[in-house]
Design a protein around this motif. Structure first.
Motif, PDB file in Angstrom:
ATOM      1  N   ASN A 224     -12.337  14.737   2.504  1.00 51.04           N
ATOM      2  CA  ASN A 224     -11.953  13.357   2.820  1.00 51.04           C
ATOM      3  C   ASN A 224     -12.682  12.356   1.930  1.00 51.04           C
ATOM      4  O   ASN A 224     -12.112  11.333   1.528  1.00 51.04           O
ATOM      5  CB  ASN A 224     -12.246  13.055   4.294  1.00 51.04           C
TER       6      ASN A 224
ATOM      7  N   GLY B 209     -10.938  12.387  -1.258  1.00 53.35           N
ATOM      8  CA  GLY B 209      -9.702  11.632  -1.093  1.00 53.35           C
ATOM      9  C   GLY B 209      -9.932  10.137  -1.132  1.00 53.35           C
ATOM     10  O   GLY B 209      -9.136   9.388  -1.721  1.00 53.35           O
TER      11      GLY B 209
ATOM     12  N   MET C 156     -10.264   9.068  -4.684  1.00 55.92           N
ATOM     13  CA  MET C 156      -8.971   8.964  -5.350  1.00 55.92           C
ATOM     14  C   MET C 156      -8.267   7.663  -4.954  1.00 55.92           C
ATOM     15  O   MET C 156      -7.635   7.008  -5.791  1.00 55.92           O
ATOM     16  CB  MET C 156      -8.104  10.167  -4.989  1.00 55.92           C
TER      17      MET C 156
ATOM     18  N   GLU D 106      -8.037  12.579   2.933  1.00 56.36           N
ATOM     19  CA  GLU D 106      -7.509  13.720   2.188  1.00 56.36           C
ATOM     20  C   GLU D 106      -5.980  13.706   2.221  1.00 56.36           C
ATOM     21  O   GLU D 106      -5.316  13.960   1.209  1.00 56.36           O
ATOM     22  CB  GLU D 106      -8.031  15.023   2.785  1.00 56.36           C
ATOM     23  N   LYS D 107      -5.418  13.363   3.376  1.00 56.03           N
ATOM     24  CA  LYS D 107      -3.966  13.305   3.510  1.00 56.03           C
ATOM     25  C   LYS D 107      -3.410  12.045   2.844  1.00 56.03           C
ATOM     26  O   LYS D 107      -2.360  12.083   2.200  1.00 56.03           O
ATOM     27  CB  LYS D 107      -3.591  13.338   4.986  1.00 56.03           C
TER      28      LYS D 107
ATOM     29  N   ALA E 101      -4.458  10.592   0.254  1.00 58.11           N
ATOM     30  CA  ALA E 101      -4.495  10.710  -1.202  1.00 58.11           C
ATOM     31  C   ALA E 101      -3.472  11.701  -1.740  1.00 58.11           C
ATOM     32  O   ALA E 101      -3.286  11.786  -2.959  1.00 58.11           O
ATOM     33  CB  ALA E 101      -5.893  11.120  -1.658  1.00 58.11           C
ATOM     34  N   SER E 102      -2.799  12.450  -0.857  1.00 57.73           N
ATOM     35  CA  SER E 102      -1.896  13.504  -1.325  1.00 57.73           C
ATOM     36  C   SER E 102      -0.456  13.327  -0.874  1.00 57.73           C
ATOM     37  O   SER E 102       0.368  14.210  -1.107  1.00 57.73           O
ATOM     38  CB  SER E 102      -2.414  14.874  -0.853  1.00 57.73           C
ATOM     39  N   ILE E 103      -0.130  12.218  -0.215  1.00 61.24           N
ATOM     40  CA  ILE E 103       1.236  12.002   0.264  1.00 61.24           C
ATOM     41  C   ILE E 103       1.779  10.696  -0.317  1.00 61.24           C
ATOM     42  O   ILE E 103       1.043   9.895  -0.889  1.00 61.24           O
ATOM     43  CB  ILE E 103       1.287  11.946   1.814  1.00 61.24           C
ATOM     44  N   GLU E 104       3.083  10.517  -0.156  1.00 68.72           N
ATOM     45  CA  GLU E 104       3.718   9.281  -0.629  1.00 68.72           C
ATOM     46  C   GLU E 104       3.420   8.143   0.334  1.00 68.72           C
ATOM     47  O   GLU E 104       3.533   8.297   1.553  1.00 68.72           O
ATOM     48  CB  GLU E 104       5.225   9.485  -0.759  1.00 68.72           C
TER      49      GLU E 104
END
Length: 208
Positions: free
Chosen positions: A105, A108, A111, A156-157, A159-162
């Motif tokens: 996290n 993330g 990022m 973490e989520k 930074a990795s989803i639209e």
């Protein structure tokens, strides 16, 4: 009162750890106060990602200085620090293994800090959650939903989803249907279209 011999040694060994802990606590409090002083600047959002990184960075600095001070003082009064360092190393490894989700996290959040897909106060739509970003921390991002509920999403989520940043839209798009009766004359239809065009072309303050 003249205290000597074993009594003096006992008092020194009793008071020295207390003094060391107080000194280390003072260092940690000083770094925390420095962090809050920097965040008080109007250029930094108090609930933004920069503020979180400043708090975390200076907190780690304060913790490292306090720990180093404790080790130095303990070594100075004759306490062997080799077993202590060994225990700290083993404990640090165990903590690192247990804190893998937290580390993910934090990465993330870094990022998010680099990409800046959204900021505090932005209206976003993410994972079917539509609301306003209230705070961006090291572990999670808090979003106030339109129904008033507060949701927390791990970075973490995030930074990795639209992520749909509604606040960055250049204009509003609204689609709606105008219902007309079958008996409406062509003149009335043209008049209705002209009224709608006039409403849409008017400045926003005139519509209000």
């Amino acid at each position: 009162v003249n205290i000597t011999s074993a009594v003096l040694d006992a008092l020194l060994y009793l008071l020295a750890p207390i003094f060391i802990l107080l000194l280390a606590s003072a260092v940690f409090v000083a770094t925390t106060t420095l962090a809050e002083t920097i965040i008080a600047s109007p250029k930094i959002e108090s609930e933004g990602i920069r503020a979180s990184y400043i708090r975390a960075s200076l907190g780690l600095v304060g913790f490292a200085l306090g720990t180093g001070l404790c080790i130095f003082c303990l070594a100075h009064i004759g306490v062997s620090i080799v077993p202590l360092l060994t225990g700290v190393g083993i404990g640090g490894l165990a903590i690192a293994l247990a804190a893998r989700p937290t580390i993910a996290n934090v990465i993330g959040s870094f990022m998010i800090f680099l990409d800046r897909p959204f900021g505090v106060g932005d209206r976003v739509n993410v994972i079917n959650q539509n609301g306003t970003v209230e705070s961006i921390g090291l572990r999670s991002t808090r979003i106030r939903l339109l129904n008033g509920h507060l949701t927390s999403i791990p970075n973490e989520k995030m930074a990795s989803i639209e992520i749909e940043n509604v606040a960055e839209r250049p204009y509003y798009k609204r689609a709606f249907n105008l219902a007309l009766t079958y008996g409406t004359s062509p003149e009335k239809i043209k008049q209705a279209v002209a009224i709608v065009k006039a409403l849409l072309s008017a400045p926003e303050q005139e519509q209000e």
